[in-house]
Design an enzyme around this catalytic site. Structure first.
Site, short mmCIF file in Angstrom:
data_model
loop_
_atom_site.label_atom_id
_atom_site.label_comp_id
_atom_site.label_asym_id
_atom_site.label_seq_id
_atom_site.Cartn_x
_atom_site.Cartn_y
_atom_site.Cartn_z
N PRO A 100 -7.83 -5.52 -0.15
CA PRO A 100 -7.78 -4.30 0.65
C PRO A 100 -7.87 -3.03 -0.19
O PRO A 100 -7.42 -2.98 -1.34
CB PRO A 100 -6.40 -4.39 1.31
CG PRO A 100 -5.56 -5.09 0.27
CD PRO A 100 -6.49 -6.08 -0.41
N ASP A 101 -8.42 -2.02 0.41
CA ASP A 101 -8.35 -0.69 -0.16
C ASP A 101 -6.88 -0.22 -0.10
O ASP A 101 -6.05 -0.84 0.57
CB ASP A 101 -9.25 0.26 0.63
CG ASP A 101 -9.57 1.53 -0.13
OD1 ASP A 101 -8.99 1.75 -1.22
OD2 ASP A 101 -10.39 2.32 0.36
#
Length: 587
Positions: A100-101
């Protein structure tokens, strides 16, 4: 060719993420971790525009993909099973891992079961994972899949071979740069696109040269500055050679055009004057030294420094940051500077480095604007790369990777200011839209000039065999195996008809049968070919099954339309030198 384009789940690059490591999917998240925006695209748009480059990335070994902070079709990217499981891991056969960012992971269970493989220890704590395994919400099979995907890259690149060096101390100096500066300089010069040239370039020992614009020189303190992810721009008051946020470089040094031009002035005996500001107001000079092309200058102003110069170089830039959209496609201060210089200098050369399209129609038809050199952000050797092209040490061969319109209104897309961002333009973006609606661009997609000339001849198209309408191969990395089969070959001879060695970029565009309901033309191949003066080279394009396929929403498959395909080969999307056809029969 120099970058453009974004789409659902994307910011700077593409929908789930490109490259060896997939770039993120886009925009912003709220303090609660729930994304305020949703990028919405229908199935055909998602496949033909935004998933399309991911097929190539996965096929060519992409090992990791970052899921975004935003939603795609109203589901958070990092727990979007359609995006991650159905499309990325099953349809495209992606074997790597998804992570994930920052702040993009929202829910421990939903992210785990819907395709994310690497996450935050604060969300995926040991106790949380054990609880999900114990109650059956997370299966051991899925956990093993996550582990395998995380470790696969380590073994794939041979990090278990026992040949890795010992870990260095945190503050140890390890020089890993090698010949990187040479590579950066060479590729920076290759990427610059010469948009206009009325014989002004290459420069040849100008007697007096005047340089204008903040972009020509350094910022007050540098080379590195803290550029955050909250946005930046619209221009940069110094030489712009790096992006911001996640795209920010950490320069060991930065060669600005001012430095490189000064070196050339010393070498050539050129008198060089400069005003490195976009809004300079003249100050009093001295009447003791007359202003002329035979003396040094002491009265700095745009008009004074321009009026007696053999060459006037005006440097412009355009900047935007990671966390905000661009606010303009042209800049009034910069454009006024160009016009003022051009009003007083009959050899005004404009150099632009920009993060995306930068309009030029405010001054491009001025009789005294004799050349325009255009590029992206070139890194630590930027000034050297630019000056290599200006003086002909490198023959320009870069090409525009987006269309430069005459007016903002010529583009069919705009900034989305609402929570629901609908990509209703479908596949009709950039040149596909301009071609479909017969909009005349200022400079078309793929455009770029050279200091020599090229001609095209002998277009040859091989006859394809009869094809199944849908692919029938096994699923593998990159989708169905036979999507990558070559179905026809197209070749063309390109001749260097000028007096200088150079490189041409022949481009292949394809038009589909009407039943496929595709744009007028689509880029399906390009090649950069070095050709000595007076010589010619043959360029061959291999068209794969996927290159002649369209996405059928009902069949949920890439299909091949029977009928006549139109072939166009040329120097840009509008400079098409040769054309032909081939016919496909299906069963």
């Amino acid at each position: 060719m120099p970058s453009g384009g974004a789409g659902p789940g994307s910011s700077n690059s593409s929908s789930i993420g490109p490259g060896p490591k997939g770039r993120r999917a886009a925009s912003a998240s709220s303090d609660t971790g729930s994304a305020p925006y949703s990028s919405n695209a229908d199935d055909k748009t998602l496949h033909e525009t935004y998933l399309w480059p991911f097929y190539d990335a996965v096929k060519n070994g992409m090992g990791a993909v970052m899921c975004a902070m935003t939603k795609v079709n109203n589901t958070l990217s990092c727990q979007n099973s359609d995006l991650l499981l159905k499309h990325l891991k099953t349809e495209l056969g992606f074997p790597g891992f998804v992570w994930p960012d920052t702040m993009a992971q929202n829910n421990a269970l939903e992210s785990a079961i819907n395709g994310e493989d690497y996450g935050s220890s604060s969300i995926w704590s040991t106790s949380t994972m054990e609880t999900m395994l114990a109650n059956g919400s997370l299966t051991e099979t899925r956990l093993n899949d996550m582990v395998t995907r995380n470790l696969m890259g380590y073994y794939h690149v041979g990090l278990d071979n026992g040949l890795q060096p010992e870990a260095e101390a945190e503050d140890a100096y390890v020089n890993v740069r090698g010949n990187h500066s040479k590579i950066i300089r060479e590729n920076g010069a290759k990427s610059m696109a010469l948009l206009k040239n009325n014989g002004a370039l290459p420069l040849n020992k100008p007697r007096v040269m005047s340089v204008f614009g903040a972009h020509a020189g350094p910022v007050i303190g540098g080379p590195n500055q803290g550029m955050n992810i909250d946005g930046a721009g619209p221009t940069y008051q110094g030489h712009l050679a790096s992006g911001t946020g996640s795209a920010q470089a950490s320069y060991p040094y930065l060669v600005t055009p001012y430095v490189s031009l000064t070196n050339k002035a010393v070498e050539d005996g050129t008198m060089m004057r400069w005003i490195m500001n976009d809004t300079y107001a003249s100050t009093a000079g001295s009447s003791l030294i007359p202003e002329s092309d035979a003396s040094t200058a002491v009265t700095p102003s745009y008009a004074d420094y321009a009026s007696n110069a053999d060459a006037c170089l005006v440097f412009l830039n355009a900047l935007s940051g990671e966390g905000a959209d661009r606010t303009e496609l042209y800049n009034d201060d910069q454009d006024t500077m160009v016009s003022t210089v051009a009003d007083n200098c009959n050899n005004t050369i404009v150099v632009i480095n920009a993060v995306g399209p930068r309009l030029v129609d405010q001054w491009i038809e001025h009789d005294n604007v004799t050349a325009v050199l255009y590029g992206s952000l070139l890194g630590q050797e930027s000034g050297n790369s630019i000056v290599d092209v200006l003086y002909g040490e490198v023959n320009p061969s870069g090409r525009l990777i987006y269309t430069i319109a005459k007016n903002e209104s010529d583009y069919n897309v705009d900034i989305c200011y609402t929570a629901q961002c609908n990509f209703t333009e479908g596949v009709y973006i950039d040149y596909r839209y301009f071609d479909a609606y017969n909009v005349t661009p200022r400079y078309p997609f793929g455009h770029g000039l050279s200091y020599t000339t090229f001609s095209y001849s002998d277009l040859t198209i091989s006859k394809p065999s009869t094809l199944s309408k849908a692919p029938s191969g096994n699923r593998t990395v990159g989708g169905y195996a036979d999507l990558w089969d070559t179905v026809t070959g197209i070749s063309v001879d390109v001749s260097n008809t000028g007096s200088l060695d150079g490189a041409e970029v022949p481009q292949l565009y394809l038009g589909f049968p009407a039943s496929a309901k595709q744009p007028v033309r689509q880029l399906r191949g390009f090649d950069r070919v070095d050709i000595a003066a007076g010589n010619h080279e043959t360029t061959t394009f291999d068209l794969r099954r996927r290159d002649i396929s369209y996405w059928d929403v009902t069949a949920q498959q890439w299909l091949v339309a029977a009928g006549t395909y139109r072939v166009y080969v040329g120097a840009s999307s509008r400079d098409l030198r040769l054309n032909g056809t081939f016919t496909v029969e299906t069963y």
